[in-house]
Scaffold this active site. Structure first.
Site, PDB file in Angstrom:
ATOM      1  N   MET A  46       5.549   1.658  -3.410  1.00 42.11           N
ATOM      2  CA  MET A  46       6.729   2.353  -3.905  1.00 42.11           C
ATOM      3  C   MET A  46       7.983   1.507  -3.709  1.00 42.11           C
ATOM      4  SD  MET A  46       5.645   6.029  -2.281  1.00 42.11           S
ATOM      5  CE  MET A  46       7.270   6.763  -2.443  1.00 42.11           C
ATOM      6  N   GLU A  97       0.826  -1.201   0.000  1.00 40.70           N
ATOM      7  CA  GLU A  97       0.000   0.000   0.000  1.00 40.70           C
ATOM      8  C   GLU A  97       0.864   1.255   0.000  1.00 40.70           C
ATOM      9  OE1 GLU A  97      -3.371  -2.087   2.886  1.00 40.70           O
ATOM     10  OE2 GLU A  97      -2.096  -0.457   3.630  1.00 40.70           O
ATOM     11  N   CYS A  98       0.643   2.126  -0.936  1.00 39.46           N
ATOM     12  CA  CYS A  98       1.291   3.435  -0.993  1.00 39.46           C
ATOM     13  C   CYS A  98       2.809   3.293  -0.852  1.00 39.46           C
ATOM     14  CB  CYS A  98       0.708   4.355   0.082  1.00 39.46           C
ATOM     15  SG  CYS A  98       0.985   6.118  -0.245  1.00 39.46           S
ATOM     16  N   GLY A  99       3.372   3.637   0.308  1.00 42.30           N
ATOM     17  CA  GLY A  99       4.815   3.507   0.473  1.00 42.30           C
ATOM     18  C   GLY A  99       5.303   2.093   0.249  1.00 42.30           C
ATOM     19  N   SER A 117      -1.119  -0.821  -4.641  1.00 43.43           N
ATOM     20  CA  SER A 117      -1.891   0.373  -4.969  1.00 43.43           C
ATOM     21  C   SER A 117      -1.508   1.494  -4.013  1.00 43.43           C
ATOM     22  CB  SER A 117      -3.394   0.082  -4.853  1.00 43.43           C
ATOM     23  OG  SER A 117      -4.153   1.261  -4.991  1.00 43.43           O
TER      24      SER A 117
END
Length: 438
Positions: free
Chosen positions: A338, A333-335, A426
């Protein structure tokens, strides 16, 4: 709980976060067990709460969860506490659709009295019109009183007390202007690495707020079906909730979660509780082993602030990449997403990440763009809900999405859900409470 109340405000920036955290600290210093809660999807304020209270802070959100589930959460976590303090979000009536999903809705569903924190700077009797509007706007919630913030003088305070008398809203406090009452803003939110409340703040609240009266606020009414002695729902009352938890427990016996104070920390407490047997590792300093692991969970955070450390732990990045290539199940998720990408670009250069996903993320100052809001999508017949809040972006082109992501009102958004083998990634921070874990 012997007492419970919700701290709200007419708008963001009024001081409710500072007051909420300060009262949590004040009550804990007096030997009370304080259970903190946060209205809405915020995953930063809860870190402050937990640091102050020594207990996990729990999100209460009627978009990501049902009202029934919110009630169960409040009861389950608060049963052994002396006082429950719920911090609101934005303005009291601000939700994703008018007042839907607002702090008002939480107060109504849980029967919590509202403590309104208002910024009284540069105003006097005009405050009466504002408070009268809030008190009379809805008849299905009650107000315990008002705390006036940024009071300029004793004379100013007397005028504000007159306001309270005229609108029949008890004055619970007159907080003077003080640097300790100012919250420093940092990055996407607050600096949760600074966990200690200043002695000055606690002293100010103890002196200027009627905290004894707050402890007399009507406690949460134990809902039908909750057995106080056993600390659990009756068989009938718990069936719906436990069936969902059992499905998840069967689906995922052992879950490994990345955890770091800043790089990987944005995860909802209920998601952790729903995962069964959980263990943690720090991607900056540790190398995980995946024997017996059913799911790797990479939550959000600020990996872009720790790129050298993440890049330096090459063995960890390689282990995660190998796990993904072998078909290991991953939620990122998010970080966390990434971190799974090929690289992250900052103003200092480009840093290699795990390389599971063939995409590059930019965290450069010139590329920062706010993406914010509730998100929901359906994948493999299962609906997922969560929240998105970030400034980093994919370097063009945007990855193709495995499904259409929508906002709270059902409108399509450009947020992609990236799927590779058994990886789901995501920018959405998922709230996995009433759905099966992937």
């Amino acid at each position: 709980m012997k007492s419970a109340f919700l701290i709200a405000a007419p708008a963001s920036g009024s001081g409710k976060t500072t007051v909420a955290r300060g009262l949590m600290k004040l009550f804990t210093t007096k030997g009370l067990t304080v259970q903190p809660f946060k209205c809405g999807p915020d995953y930063i304020d809860t870190k402050f709460h937990a640091a102050v209270c020594g207990r996990p802070s729990v999100n209460l959100d009627t978009f990501m969860a049902s009202p029934e589930h919110v009630s169960q959460l409040f009861t389950r976590y608060g049963t052994e506490a002396d006082v429950g303090i719920v911090e609101g979000m934005m303005g009291l009536f601000d939700g994703y659709d008018r007042d839907r999903g607002s702090a008002y809705e939480i107060a109504r569903e849980l029967g919590l009295p509202v403590v309104l924190v208002v910024d009284a700077k540069s105003t006097a009797y005009s405050m009466a019109a504002l408070l009268s509007g809030f008190v009379n706007f809805r008849s299905d919630i009650s107000f315990a009183g008002v705390i006036y913030n940024k009071v300029g003088s004793e004379k100013h305070g007397r005028m504000l007390r007159q306001v309270s008398d005229d609108v029949s809203l008890p004055c619970l406090g007159l907080l003077p202007k003080a640097t300790s009452l100012e919250q420093a803003s940092r990055y996407l939110g607050l600096d949760f690495s600074q966990t200690a409340e200043s002695r000055e703040l606690v002293t100010l609240l103890e002196k200027h707020v009627d905290w004894q009266r707050l402890l007399q606020c009507q406690p949460f009414q134990i809902p039908e079906g909750w057995e106080v002695e056993s600390g659990r729902w009756s068989e009938e009352g718990e069936r719906w909730y436990e069936e969902g938890r059992e499905r998840k427990a069967v689906d995922c016996h052992n879950v490994l979660i990345a955890r770091n104070a800043e790089s990987f920390s944005f995860i909802y407490q209920e998601t952790i509780d729903a995962m069964g047997n959980v263990s943690f590792f720090d991607p900056e300093t540790e190398v995980p082993t995946f024997e017996g692991i059913d799911l790797l969970y990479l939550p959000g955070g600020y990996p872009e602030k720790h790129l050298e450390a993440l890049t330096g732990n090459e063995a960890c990045r390689r282990a995660i990449r190998d796990f993904a290539e072998r078909g290991g199940r991953i939620i990122a998720e998010c970080g966390g997403m990434m971190y799974l990408c090929r690289s992250i670009v900052s103003d200092d250069g480009e840093y290699p990440m795990c390389g599971v996903l063939p995409h590059t993320i930019t965290a450069r100052q010139a590329d920062r763009r706010l993406s914010l809001g509730y998100r929901r999508f359906v994948l493999d017949g299962q609906e997922y809900r969560g929240h998105e809040f970030h400034y980093t972006q994919f370097v063009s082109p945007l990855p193709p999405s495995a499904t259409q992501v929508c906002d709270a009102l059902g409108q399509p958004t450009a947020t992609p859900v990236v799927r590779y083998k058994n990886v789901i990634a995501s920018y959405t921070h998922l709230y996995l409470n009433e759905t099966n874990l992937y």
